[in-house]
Scaffold this motif. Sequence first.
Motif, short mmCIF file in Angstrom:
data_model
loop_
_atom_site.label_atom_id
_atom_site.label_comp_id
_atom_site.label_asym_id
_atom_site.label_seq_id
_atom_site.Cartn_x
_atom_site.Cartn_y
_atom_site.Cartn_z
N GLU A 11 0.83 -1.20 -0.02
CA GLU A 11 0.14 0.06 0.05
C GLU A 11 0.94 1.42 -0.07
OE1 GLU A 11 -2.40 -0.01 3.63
OE2 GLU A 11 -0.66 0.36 4.88
N ILE A 12 0.40 2.21 -0.59
CA ILE A 12 1.19 3.66 -0.71
C ILE A 12 0.78 4.28 0.81
CG2 ILE A 12 1.41 5.80 -1.61
CD1 ILE A 12 0.64 4.39 -4.39
N VAL A 13 1.73 4.83 1.45
CA VAL A 13 1.57 5.38 2.63
C VAL A 13 1.51 6.65 2.70
CG1 VAL A 13 2.28 5.70 5.01
CG2 VAL A 13 2.69 3.39 4.07
N GLU A 14 2.52 7.15 1.56
CA GLU A 14 2.40 8.47 1.46
C GLU A 14 3.12 8.71 -0.10
OE1 GLU A 14 5.08 12.33 2.96
OE2 GLU A 14 4.70 10.64 4.26
N SER A 15 2.30 9.87 -0.78
CA SER A 15 2.92 10.23 -1.94
C SER A 15 2.90 11.92 -2.02
CB SER A 15 1.84 9.46 -3.20
OG SER A 15 2.29 10.14 -4.44
N THR A 16 4.07 12.29 -2.08
CA THR A 16 3.96 13.84 -1.95
C THR A 16 4.77 14.43 -2.79
OG1 THR A 16 4.07 13.37 0.58
CG2 THR A 16 4.68 15.63 -0.04
N PRO A 17 4.11 15.45 -3.64
CA PRO A 17 4.94 16.21 -4.76
C PRO A 17 6.15 16.98 -3.85
CG PRO A 17 2.68 16.56 -5.11
CD PRO A 17 2.76 15.84 -3.76
N VAL A 18 7.44 16.92 -4.34
CA VAL A 18 8.39 17.65 -4.02
C VAL A 18 9.23 18.33 -5.12
CG1 VAL A 18 8.67 16.07 -1.97
CG2 VAL A 18 9.97 15.41 -4.13
N THR A 19 10.08 19.20 -4.73
CA THR A 19 11.10 19.87 -5.55
C THR A 19 12.34 19.25 -5.05
OG1 THR A 19 10.07 22.01 -5.68
CG2 THR A 19 12.66 21.71 -6.17
N LEU A 20 12.97 18.26 -6.23
CA LEU A 20 14.07 17.44 -5.93
C LEU A 20 15.24 18.29 -5.93
CD1 LEU A 20 13.33 14.71 -8.35
CD2 LEU A 20 12.80 14.70 -5.78
N ARG A 21 15.56 19.28 -6.79
CA ARG A 21 16.76 19.96 -6.83
C ARG A 21 16.54 21.03 -7.84
NH1 ARG A 21 19.00 17.70 -11.38
NH2 ARG A 21 17.94 15.65 -11.67
N LEU A 22 17.77 21.64 -8.10
CA LEU A 22 17.66 22.65 -9.40
C LEU A 22 18.30 22.03 -10.41
CD1 LEU A 22 18.52 26.00 -7.65
CD2 LEU A 22 16.55 25.17 -8.00
N HIS A 23 17.83 22.47 -11.85
CA HIS A 23 18.66 22.03 -12.93
C HIS A 23 18.34 23.37 -13.81
CE1 HIS A 23 20.29 19.90 -16.16
NE2 HIS A 23 19.17 20.18 -17.20
#
Length: 577
Positions: A545-557
């Motif tokens: 099961e998916i406990v959490e699915s969160t949009p994030v900013t990973l880093r800069l490019h």
Amino acid sequence: MSETTLHKLVDLHRSGSVTEAIEGYLIQIGHCSEPKVLAQYHELLGIAYGQIGELEQSLLHFKTALTHAPNALSIQSNVATCYKKLNQPHKAAKVYQDILAHHPAQCIPMNNLANIYLSQGKTEIAVNLLQKAICVHPQYSDAYFNLGLAFAQTNKPSFLFFKKAMDLGHRQAPYQVAQHYEKQRSLEDAKQAYQLMIQHFPNHALGHHGLARTLLSLDEDEEAIGHFIQAQRIDPTIPHLMENIATYYHVKGMHANAIEYWSKTPKTDENIVDIHYNTAVAYQYLNRHEDALEYFQNVLSLEPNHTHTHMNIAAIALQNNQITAALQHYETAQRLDPKNADIDFIISALKKQTTKQKQAPKGYVANLFDQYAGHYDEHLVNMLRYQLPEKIELILYEQFKPNSDLSILDLGCGTGLMAPLLTPFAKTLIGVDLSQNMLDKADSRQQYTQLHQSDCLEYLQKNHTDPQQSTTEYELITAAELFPYIGDLSPLLLEAINSLSPNGIIIFSVETTIETEQFQLSQNARFQHNPNWITQLVIGHTQAEIVESTPVTLRLHQSKAVPGQLFVVKKTVSKTT
């Protein structure tokens, strides 16, 4: 003249006071008329003058000694030796031949005459003489050694003769024995033979060089570099020495030192391309792109179709967002090496052929991060503002308590950026990565229980199928910054979930896109995934099961935020078979 005076002068001579001994010998000659004694003094004078390099005087006294004792073998041999040192081998050979005509069982003249024949390329005659010498004296180490040289001249097996000479105590034979063992990859034997050679001759530069090469092959790196430097101190002109030292430093990640030694390497038509190329690669590892490009251009001026140079120039262009230049050099490299999967992968990305590739080639990923390892942490954290570790740390404290004694697997562990966050929860912490240079950095943290250079999917599959070990179940798996190098995540993700213990958790990140239903290859040669596809993959095909699915900013490019998604997935039942 008394025997006492003679003994005193000989003792003076032996003590190293050669000039004083010569003066004494000359004085005594003036007071002596007995032929036997005169022969002794002239022979001693011949030896003394030879020791101080006055060979003409040495020969004169030996010849004078012969007039007083014409049948003395030692004096005849010394005359021959003088002729050899004066580069008059024909005269020396004539003396040895005269000796053997009257004393055919003298093995030392046989050996010395054979040496002269060897220097003249008369190998067959030399071999016959040496074999006779061994018949006369079966334990004669010099004859075995020279027989080895004779056979080596004609490309016949010579090792057994050198080995016999070494076993009989010949001081030069260990070098030839060591070379043989090194070529045969009998490295421990080679090491011992080289060490014996250096024990006999501490300043034998080639011995130090050979021992250094052997120690390097045995992974005894620190001792190896000591012998490389010792060889350099004694004789810096040894062929390939500077290249070997440079290569050592390059492999150890000490690229500035490598550049220094490649600059000292004598340039020839045979090695100049390699030296320019290796220097360029070292500058590339140091992230000094302008210097690297200068040396890469030197390579192309000499060898325009140097495939790896075009690939490296393209990689630098890509890092600097020079897409057109990168594509030009990659296409040239592809023309030169059309079956190269790495090149095909990058061209697919640059041309936005988004569905052609399903995974970055292993060699491409390993080489990319091998070059990146030296400045990975600083670049990722400080310049690209990498944010995943902090976000994952919050999840860890939400899901677990410190000192939980978890069995943890860090997939794509890289330099071990996650290790300080995972260690408080870990009983065992295992890291897996394709790049050995990244693993070396991770190892320096001294926080991992084990580190494995492997493809992550292959590592997990072996964990399930290897009959030599019991299957390991992990209570926590992390995969930060791994999935952007894999398009079709389903095999690895399902295998990872299958490797979890009941209620175990995997935390992973992806770069996101909504332009495709599953995944696509972006122009920066990383895969982007649709979060909805991953959600369906987990729910529809695994017992998790998916406990959490969160949009994030990973880093800069290129100063722009890279959007991503951070998933926390829990295994809900025991793994299936």
